[in-house]
Design a protein around this motif. Structure first.
Motif, mmCIF file in Angstrom:
data_model
loop_
_atom_site.group_PDB
_atom_site.id
_atom_site.type_symbol
_atom_site.label_atom_id
_atom_site.label_comp_id
_atom_site.label_asym_id
_atom_site.label_seq_id
_atom_site.Cartn_x
_atom_site.Cartn_y
_atom_site.Cartn_z
ATOM 1 N N THR A 147 -5.994 4.469 5.871
ATOM 2 C CA THR A 147 -4.929 4.366 4.863
ATOM 3 C C THR A 147 -5.413 3.671 3.595
ATOM 4 O OG1 THR A 147 -4.154 2.266 5.826
ATOM 5 C CG2 THR A 147 -3.140 4.294 6.637
ATOM 6 N N LEU A 148 -6.698 3.285 3.593
ATOM 7 C CA LEU A 148 -7.288 2.553 2.465
ATOM 8 C C LEU A 148 -6.420 1.351 2.100
ATOM 9 C CD1 LEU A 148 -8.606 5.453 0.188
ATOM 10 C CD2 LEU A 148 -9.888 4.027 1.782
ATOM 11 N N SER A 149 -6.215 0.490 3.087
ATOM 12 C CA SER A 149 -5.413 -0.713 2.879
ATOM 13 C C SER A 149 -6.068 -1.905 3.565
ATOM 14 C CB SER A 149 -3.996 -0.511 3.430
ATOM 15 O OG SER A 149 -4.039 -0.229 4.819
ATOM 16 N N ILE A 150 -5.741 -3.111 3.103
ATOM 17 C CA ILE A 150 -6.198 -4.338 3.743
ATOM 18 C C ILE A 150 -5.075 -4.821 4.649
ATOM 19 C CG2 ILE A 150 -7.063 -6.684 3.407
ATOM 20 C CD1 ILE A 150 -8.913 -4.523 2.279
ATOM 21 N N GLY A 205 -9.797 -18.367 -4.505
ATOM 22 C CA GLY A 205 -8.547 -18.748 -5.166
ATOM 23 C C GLY A 205 -7.346 -17.906 -4.786
ATOM 24 N N TYR A 206 -7.574 -16.740 -4.201
ATOM 25 C CA TYR A 206 -6.474 -15.868 -3.787
ATOM 26 C C TYR A 206 -6.097 -16.182 -2.341
ATOM 27 C CZ TYR A 206 -7.395 -13.046 -7.949
ATOM 28 O OH TYR A 206 -7.561 -12.620 -9.237
ATOM 29 N N SER A 207 -4.806 -16.190 -2.052
ATOM 30 C CA SER A 207 -4.350 -16.451 -0.696
ATOM 31 C C SER A 207 -4.493 -15.213 0.174
ATOM 32 C CB SER A 207 -2.877 -16.883 -0.707
ATOM 33 O OG SER A 207 -2.049 -15.801 -1.122
ATOM 34 N N ILE A 217 -3.820 -9.246 1.126
ATOM 35 C CA ILE A 217 -3.216 -8.165 1.907
ATOM 36 C C ILE A 217 -2.251 -7.354 1.044
ATOM 37 C CG2 ILE A 217 -1.706 -7.642 3.858
ATOM 38 C CD1 ILE A 217 -2.893 -10.114 5.261
ATOM 39 N N LYS A 218 -1.426 -8.030 0.266
ATOM 40 C CA LYS A 218 -0.429 -7.340 -0.553
ATOM 41 C C LYS A 218 -1.071 -6.446 -1.604
ATOM 42 C CE LYS A 218 3.393 -8.152 -3.782
ATOM 43 N NZ LYS A 218 4.218 -9.176 -4.464
ATOM 44 N N ASN A 219 -2.099 -6.941 -2.285
ATOM 45 C CA ASN A 219 -2.716 -6.194 -3.389
ATOM 46 C C ASN A 219 -3.806 -5.236 -2.916
ATOM 47 O OD1 ASN A 219 -1.291 -7.398 -5.736
ATOM 48 N ND2 ASN A 219 -2.212 -9.272 -4.971
ATOM 49 N N GLY A 220 -4.359 -5.492 -1.729
ATOM 50 C CA GLY A 220 -5.297 -4.563 -1.115
ATOM 51 C C GLY A 220 -6.438 -4.131 -2.005
ATOM 52 N N TYR A 221 -6.697 -2.845 -1.998
ATOM 53 C CA TYR A 221 -7.817 -2.302 -2.758
ATOM 54 C C TYR A 221 -7.629 -2.503 -4.262
ATOM 55 C CZ TYR A 221 -10.322 -0.087 1.127
ATOM 56 O OH TYR A 221 -11.064 0.142 2.259
ATOM 57 N N GLY A 222 -6.378 -2.637 -4.705
ATOM 58 C CA GLY A 222 -6.136 -2.884 -6.122
ATOM 59 C C GLY A 222 -6.735 -4.201 -6.578
ATOM 60 N N LEU A 224 -10.400 -4.333 -8.062
ATOM 61 C CA LEU A 224 -10.675 -4.143 -9.487
ATOM 62 C C LEU A 224 -10.610 -5.464 -10.248
ATOM 63 C CD1 LEU A 224 -8.773 -0.816 -10.255
ATOM 64 C CD2 LEU A 224 -11.234 -1.157 -10.006
ATOM 65 N N LYS A 225 -9.897 -6.431 -9.695
ATOM 66 C CA LYS A 225 -9.798 -7.736 -10.338
ATOM 67 C C LYS A 225 -10.984 -8.635 -10.002
ATOM 68 C CE LYS A 225 -4.820 -8.450 -10.973
ATOM 69 N NZ LYS A 225 -3.683 -9.365 -10.682
ATOM 70 N N ILE A 226 -11.439 -8.565 -8.753
ATOM 71 C CA ILE A 226 -12.457 -9.518 -8.328
ATOM 72 C C ILE A 226 -13.871 -8.943 -8.366
ATOM 73 C CG2 ILE A 226 -10.787 -10.711 -6.872
ATOM 74 C CD1 ILE A 226 -12.109 -9.475 -4.438
#
Length: 269
Positions: free
Chosen positions: A62-65, A77-79, A84-89, A92-94
């Motif tokens: 499902t391409l999800s965390i 720094g991310y919880s 889990i909520k932002n997953g693969y998106g 692109l940030k990190i």
């Protein structure tokens, strides 16, 4: 087209192929049952014998965390909940854009190799890479990322990938990028197979820069002055100055220091 727009397009093109291979098990009849029976702790116990790490568990069908843990917030720094909520998106940030392109293309090569191997050998084939992770506060951390298939369907097609991240900033100050498959299916003959070859990423260089201009940037990054670059390339110093002027215009940079920094970050040189 700006540099970021250019790389985003390359990411999109590469991700389509990656998703085709990574989601092979999607929709297969036994996948849901195997997910219910999976115990992540059986795998994490092994890694507690090694250095400090944090992890994410990816459902590649499902391409999800679906899980994350360890001192993840302490390091980036991310919880856990944010990951889990932002997953693969969140990737692109990190990640620097160059590392996203490299990761996706290398991941495709990994899955192609995996499916070429006998089904019983696939649990012993993982992929490692080094990269800069951009933390929530903007700082970067150089890590070794290990991606290990930990759950398969009855056809031995991966369902879950466990991603282990270790901070190696102090161990590798030069931050050299590497990406390779580790195949230990034959314990007497382990294989280390590179999946990153810089020359194969030339299509990720902005098309507005000519090969000659890229070579000038490469030599300037080595600390050469325009006169030395001219001698190295067997051209006039005037030609090198013209290249420099055109490079600044095309890349919209203030000076050549900014150009070289961008070229290093994006992996052109």
């Amino acid at each position: 087209m700006g540099i970021n727009q250019f790389l985003f397009r390359k990411i999109s093109e590469s991700f389509q192929e990656f998703s085709r291979y990574s989601q092979t098990a999607h929709g297969k009849r036994d996948v849901l049952q195997r997910k219910k029976e999976f115990d992540l702790n059986n795998y994490l116990r092994v890694f507690h014998a090694f250095d400090t790490y944090f992890y994410s568990l990816a459902d590649i069908t499902t391409l999800s965390i679906i899980d994350a843990g360890g001192p993840i917030q302490h390091f980036i720094g991310y919880s856990k909940e944010e990951v889990i909520k932002n997953g693969y998106g969140l990737m692109l940030k990190i990640h620097h854009l160059k590392d996203v392109v490299r990761g996706v293309r290398g991941g495709t090569r990994y899955f192609k190799y995996l499916y070429d191997q006998a089904p019983q050998n696939r649990p012993f084939i993982k992929v490692n890479r080094t990269l800069d992770l951009v933390c929530k506060d903007g700082k970067t951390m150089f890590v070794l990322a290990q991606s290990i298939p930990v759950l398969f369907n009855e056809n031995m097609e991966p369902i879950y990938m466990l991603n282990i991240y270790s901070d190696i900033s102090s161990m590798q100050p030069t931050r050299k990028y590497s990406h390779y498959i580790v195949d230990t299916s034959d314990p007497e003959n382990p294989k280390r197979i590179p999946v990153f070859h810089k020359e194969e990423y030339k299509d990720c260089f902005p098309s507005t820069l000519s090969p000659a201009e890229l070579k000038v940037i490469d030599l300037l990054a080595e600390g050469m002055e325009s006169k030395e670059v001219a001698e190295k390339l067997f051209v006039s110093e005037h030609t090198v100055r013209t290249h420099r002027k055109n490079i600044l215009k095309k890349m919209k940079c203030k000076n050549m220091i900014e150009v070289v920094k961008t070229a290093l970050v994006e992996g052109w040189i």
